[in-house]
Write a protein that holds these residues in place. Structure first.
Motif, short mmCIF file in Angstrom:
data_model
loop_
_atom_site.label_atom_id
_atom_site.label_comp_id
_atom_site.label_asym_id
_atom_site.label_seq_id
_atom_site.Cartn_x
_atom_site.Cartn_y
_atom_site.Cartn_z
N ALA A 117 -29.14 19.53 -68.78
CA ALA A 117 -29.66 20.16 -69.98
C ALA A 117 -29.17 21.59 -70.17
N TYR A 121 -21.74 20.65 -71.69
CA TYR A 121 -22.56 19.47 -71.96
C TYR A 121 -21.76 18.38 -72.69
N LYS A 127 -25.99 19.77 -78.44
CA LYS A 127 -26.32 18.93 -77.29
C LYS A 127 -26.97 17.62 -77.72
#
Length: 783
Positions: A138, A143, A36
Motif C-alpha cells: 500500500a 505500486y 493506486k
C-alpha cells in the motif's frame, strides 16, 4: 470456440501493458490514491477474468473438460466431446508463428487435463496473491510497476503451461525468468536486492541452455517440437527413433540425452541441486512475490515439463533414476538447512526447495499423478505460509528475525490459525492436504520400478522420510518462535504496528481452507469410503499419462516385482498395492511427522531455550554447516565466480581497455590526430611556404629515386668504361648487396642472362649496342 484459449494469458498481459504505459500517468494526473486504486483494480480484474475463463472451460458441462462430470461419476470415459473439443482437450491454433521451408511452428494453445489443472492453480492462487498485495504494498512508490510485473508474470506462466509445443513453452519459460528478475530485484536501489535478482536470472540461464540443447536433439530426431509429434514418436517403444542406434549420442539414446538436457533446465527453474542457490536469495523481493514464485508459478515449471513429456522421460530410465536421486538428496539437504535459519522467509525458501525435491522424487519414480498432486497441495499451504509470513513481517515493522518475535497469537489470531493449519499440512499431519500428497510420494518411492531398483527405492524412501522429520521440526520451530511464548521485540513495534489487515486476512483464510481439504482430491484407495470418494487426480490425469503407463519391459512403470515376476510383500497378484502396505507406510510417515513436531515443541514452545542452545553446541560442526547453508555459495564463489571474475578483469583491463580501446580505437585516432596537427602547421595559406614545401618534396622524391641502388648507380662503373652511371634503363630481378652502396664490389651473378625474344632481336640494318663483358660489371645492365 475459435480463439477461446488466447484470452487466458491475454487478460493478464493487457493488464501489465496498461499499468506500464498509463499507471504512472494516472498517478500524476489523478493523485496517488486514485492511481493506486486504478492500478490494483486493473491487475486484479485481469487475473480474475483469466481465472473465470479457466474454471468455466474446465468445469462447464458440454464445453469444458468434464471435471464436474468426474466429480459426479468418478470417470471421464462417458464424456461426449463438445464444440471445439477433441476428447479431453481444447486446441486453439491462433496463427502460423514461424514459417521456414517445410517447418511451421504455430502459436497454438492447448488446454487438456494437465494444463487445465495448472491453470486453475496459477490463476486461483495468483488471484489471492494479487488481493493480498493491495495491503502489503500500500505504501510503496512503485505500486503500478509492481502490479504490472505481477500481471506479466501470470501471463508468462500461463503461456508456459498452455503452449502446445516446446517452442511456445520455452517462450513462457523465458518470460517467467525475466519476470523473476524484475520482481526479485524490484527494490533495485538496494544493492543486495539487485544482486539477488541478477543471481536468479543468471542461474536460470545456465539451466535454460540445457533446455535449448534438449530441444535441438528432439528436433533433429523427431523433426518437430510439437507435443503431439513427440508423443506420437514415443507411442511405440519398438519403432521410436529416439531409441534407435542411429540417433545415439555419445553412447546413450537420443531420449536419454534429450531428457538429461531438459532436466538440467528443470534443476534451474525448479531449484534443485546444483542450481538451487538462486531461490533462497529470491526472498529479496516483496513477500507476495515470494508466494507467487514459490507456490503457484515459476518453481513448478520443471515438474510440469517432466509430466507433460512423461512419455519421453519414461523412455529414459537412467534419466529418471538420476531425477529421483537428485530429488531425494535435495529434499533432505534443504530441509537440514531450514532447521537452523532465523529469517522467517529463508526458512520457507529452503522449505520450498525441499518440497520440490519431493516432487522430483515422484517424477523419477514414474509417479506422475503424485508429483502433480503435491504441486497442487504445496501451492495451497506454501502460498498461505508465505502470505502469512508477509502479514507477520508487515506487523513487525519489516523485521524478519523470528528470534525477536513471539506472542503474535494475541494480536494476530487469523494469521496464527491459518499459519498453524498450513504448518500441519506441510508436516504431513492427517487429514490435511500435505499428509495425502507427501505420503503418496513416499509410498511410490518405495514400491515403484526404477533403473536402480531396489537400491534407489531404499535410498529415496529414507531420504524422503528424513526430510519429513526435518520438515515437521523446522516448520513448528518457526511457528512456536513467531506465535507462541511472549513478545521479544521492542515495545514500540508491539504497541503501534502489530495488527492484522482485513484485505490481507481474506486470502489467508481461503488458502487455509484449501490447504486443509484439498488433499481429498487424492483420497487413498485403502481408506474407508474410497468407492464414494475416489482418487480424482488419478482419473483426471489418466488421459495425459496413459501412453507411458502402457510401456513394458525395461521401460515399465508402476509397482515393482521380484525377478521372476512374483509380487513383493506390498503388492497383490495384480500388482496393486495392498491396503495393509498403504496403512503401514501411512503409519510410519505420520509417526515421523509427530516426532518432528514433538522435538520442536520441546525445544521452542516458549521461544529460544537453553536446551536448543545445548543441542546446537553438542552438534558442533553439523550445526555450523547447517547454519552456514553448507557454505555452498562460498564454494561456488571460490571455484567458479572468483576465477570468472579474475578472467573478466584480465579481459576487461588487458584486452578491452588496453588493446582494443587504447591501442586500437584511441591509438588510431591519436595517430591521425598527431599527424593532422603536424600537417596543419604547413597549411596556413602562405604561398612562399607552399613553394618551399613543393621544392623540398620534389627534392626528397628525386633523391629517394636516385639513391635507390635498383634504380640508379652513383658515379661511373670502373669495370665498364661505357657505363657512365645514372638511371638504369631496366630493373628486372637485379640482385643487390645491401651491405655495399655501389655495385662495383658486388659478386658476379651466377644465373645466365635470359635469351632475347623475337621482339628484342636487333632489326636488319641496325647496329646492336655493345655487350657488357661478363663479371661484376654485367650487373649494371646495358647502357
Amino acid at each position: 470456440m475459435e480463439h477461446t484459449l488466447l484470452w487466458i494469458p491475454l487478460f493478464p498481459l493487457m493488464g501489465a501493458i496498461f499499468n506500464l504505459l498509463f499507471g504512472g500517468l494516472i498517478k500524476r494526473w489523478a493523485g496517488p490514491r486514485i492511481g493506486k486504486e486504478v492500478a490494483h483494480l486493473v491487475a486484479i480484474g485481469a487475473v480474475a477474468f483469466s481465472c473465470f475463463f479457466v474454471f468455466s472451460l474446465v468445469m462447464q458441462p458440454g464445453h469444458g473438460l468434464g471435471f464436474m462430470h468426474l466429480l459426479q461419476t468418478g470417470n471421464l470415459r462417458e464424456i461426449i466431446p463438445g464444440p471445439g473439443r477433441s476428447g479431453h482437450r481444447i486446441v486453439d491454433q491462433v496463427y502460423p508463428w514461424i514459417v521456414s521451408g517445410d517447418t511451421i511452428v504455430y502459436f497454438e494453445l492447448l488446454l487438456d487435463n494437465l494444463s487445465g489443472l495448472m491453470c486453475m492453480i496459477i490463476t486461483g492462487v495468483g488471484l489471492l496473491i494479487h488481493i493480498f498485495s493491495v495491503g502489503y504494498m500500500a505504501n510503496d512508490e512503485g505500486y503500478h510497476r509492481y502490479f504490472a510485473y505481477l500481471n506479466l508474470f501470470m501471463a508468462s506462466m500461463l503461456i508456459l503451461v498452455l503452449g502446445k509445443s516446446l517452442v511456445l513453452t520455452f517462450v513462457g519459460w523465458e518470460g517467467v525468468g525475466l519476470c523473476s528478475y524484475l520482481l526479485i530485484g524490484f527494490w533495485f536501489t538496494d544493492e543486495a536486492k539487485a544482486t539477488a535478482g541478477r543471481k536468479a536470472f543468471i542461474t536460470n540461464r545456465i539451466g535454460d541452455f540445457g533446455v535449448i540443447l534438449g530441444m535441438l536433439i528432439l528436433f533433429s530426431v523427431v523433426g518437430s517440437l510439437d507435443y503431439d509429434a513427440i508423443r506420437g514418436s514415443c507411442a511405440s517403444v519398438a519403432d521410436t527413433p529416439l531409441l534407435a542406434d542411429e540417433t545415439a549420442i555419445f553412447g546413450v539414446s537420443a531420449a536419454t540425452a534429450a531428457t538429461l538436457c531438459l532436466f538440467l533446465g528443470c534443476t534451474g527453474k525448479s531449484a534443485q541441486i546444483p542450481l538451487y542457490v538462486w531461490l533462497p536469495d529470491a526472498m529479496a523481493g516483496p513477500t507476495p512475490v515470494s508466494a507467487l514464485i514459490h507456490a503457484a508459478t515459476m518453481v513448478t515449471a520443471g515438474i510440469y515439463l517432466c509430466v507433460r513429456l512423461n512419455f519421453l522421460f519414461a523412455l529414459a530410465p537412467l534419466t529418471m533414476a538420476i531425477i529421483a536421486l537428485i530429488g531425494g538428496v535435495t529434499a533432505f539437504f534443504a530441509a537440514t538447512i531450514a532447521i537452523t535459519q532465523n529469517d522467517i522467509k529463508k526458512v520457507l525458501a529452503y522449505s520450498t526447495v525441499s518440497q520440490l525435491g519431493y516432487m522430483f522424487l515422484a517424477v523419477g519414480m514414474g509417479a506422475w499423478t503424485s508429483a502433480m498432486f503435491h504441486v497442487m497441495t504445496h501451492a495451497f499451504f506454501k502460498a498461505c505460509l508465505f502470505l502469512g509470513s508477509g502479514a507477520v513481517i508487515e506487523a513487525c515493522h519489516h523485521n524478519q528475525d523470528i528470534r525477536t518475535m513471539g506472542g503474535l497469537r494475541k494480536k494476530m489470531p487469523v494469521t496464527r490459525i491459518t499459519f498453524l493449519l498450513s504448518c500441519l499440512a506441510i508436516a504431513g499431519i492427517p487429514p490435511l492436504s500435505g499428509f495425502f500428497s507427501k505420503d503418496e510420494i513416499l509410498l511410490h518411492a518405495y514400491v515403484d520400478w526404477s533403473a536402480w531398483s531396489p537400491g534407489l527405492n531404499y535410498a529415496g524412501y529414507l531420504l524422503g522420510l528424513a526430510a519429513a522429520l526435518c520438515t515437521a521440526m523446522y516448520m513448528f520451530r518457526l511457528y512456536f518462535l513467531a506465535f507462541a511464548g511472549s513478545w521479544r521485540g521492542d515495545s514500540h513495534t508491539w504497541e503501534h504496528h502489530v495488527k492484522e489487515h482485513g484485505i490481507m486476512s481474506l486470502p489467508l483464510v481461503i488458502l487455509a481452507v484449501l490447504a486443509t481439504f484439498g488433499g481429498f482430491l487424492g483420497y487413498p484407495h485403502a481408506l474407508p469410503g474410497h468407492d464414494k470418494l475416489p482418487h480424482m487426480l488419478d482419473a483426471w490425469l489418466e488421459p495425459v499419462t496413459s501412453i507411458s503407463r502402457a510401456f513394458t519391459g525395461e521401460y515399465q512403470l508402476g509397482v515393482r516385482t521380484q525377478l521372476d515376476g512374483a509380487p513383493l510383500w506390498f503388492a497383490d497378484a495384480d500388482r496393486h498395492i495392498t491396503a495393509a502396505a498403504e496403512f503401514t507406510f501411512m503409519g510410519v510417515s505420520v509417526a515421523v511427522a509427530f516426532v518432528g513436531l514433538g522435538l520442536a515443541y520441546a525445544l521452542y514452545r516458549n521461544g529460544p531455550s537453553s536446551q536448543a542452545a545445548s543441542w546446537a553446541k553438542r552438534l558442533g560442526l553439523l550445526h555450523a554447516l547447517s547454519r552456514g547453508k553448507y557454505f555452498v555459495d562460498e564454494i561456488y564463489k571460490a571455484l567458479i565466480l572468483g576465477p570468472l571474475y579474475r578472467l573478466s578483469q584480465v579481459l576487461w583491463l588487458g584486452v578491452d581497455q588496453t588493446i582494443i580501446d587504447d591501442l586500437g580505437v584511441r591509438g588510431v585516432a591519436g595517430t591521425v590526430s598527431v599527424i593532422g596537427n603536424g600537417v596543419r602547421i604547413w597549411h596556413n595559406g602562405s604561398l612562399r611556404r607552399y613553394l618551399v614545401m613543393l621544392v623540398l618534396g620534389a627534392t626528397v622524391v628525386l633523391g629517394s629515386v636516385y639513391c635507390n641502388p635498383r634504380v640508379s648507380q652513383v658515379g661511373p662503373n670502373v669495370l665498364n668504361p661505357t657505363d657512365p652511371g645514372g638511371l638504369r634503363p631496366q630493373q628486372g630481378g637485379v640482385p643487390v648487396d645491401w651491405s655495399r652502396w655501389w655495385y662495383r664490389d658486388a659478386d658476379p651473378p651466377t644465373a645466365k642472362a635470359p635469351a632475347r625474344s623475337a621482339a628484342q632481336a636487333p632489326r636488319p640494318g641496325v647496329q646492336a649496342p655493345p655487350v657488357a663483358p661478363a663479371g661484376p660489371a654485367a650487373r649494371g645492365g646495358v647502357r
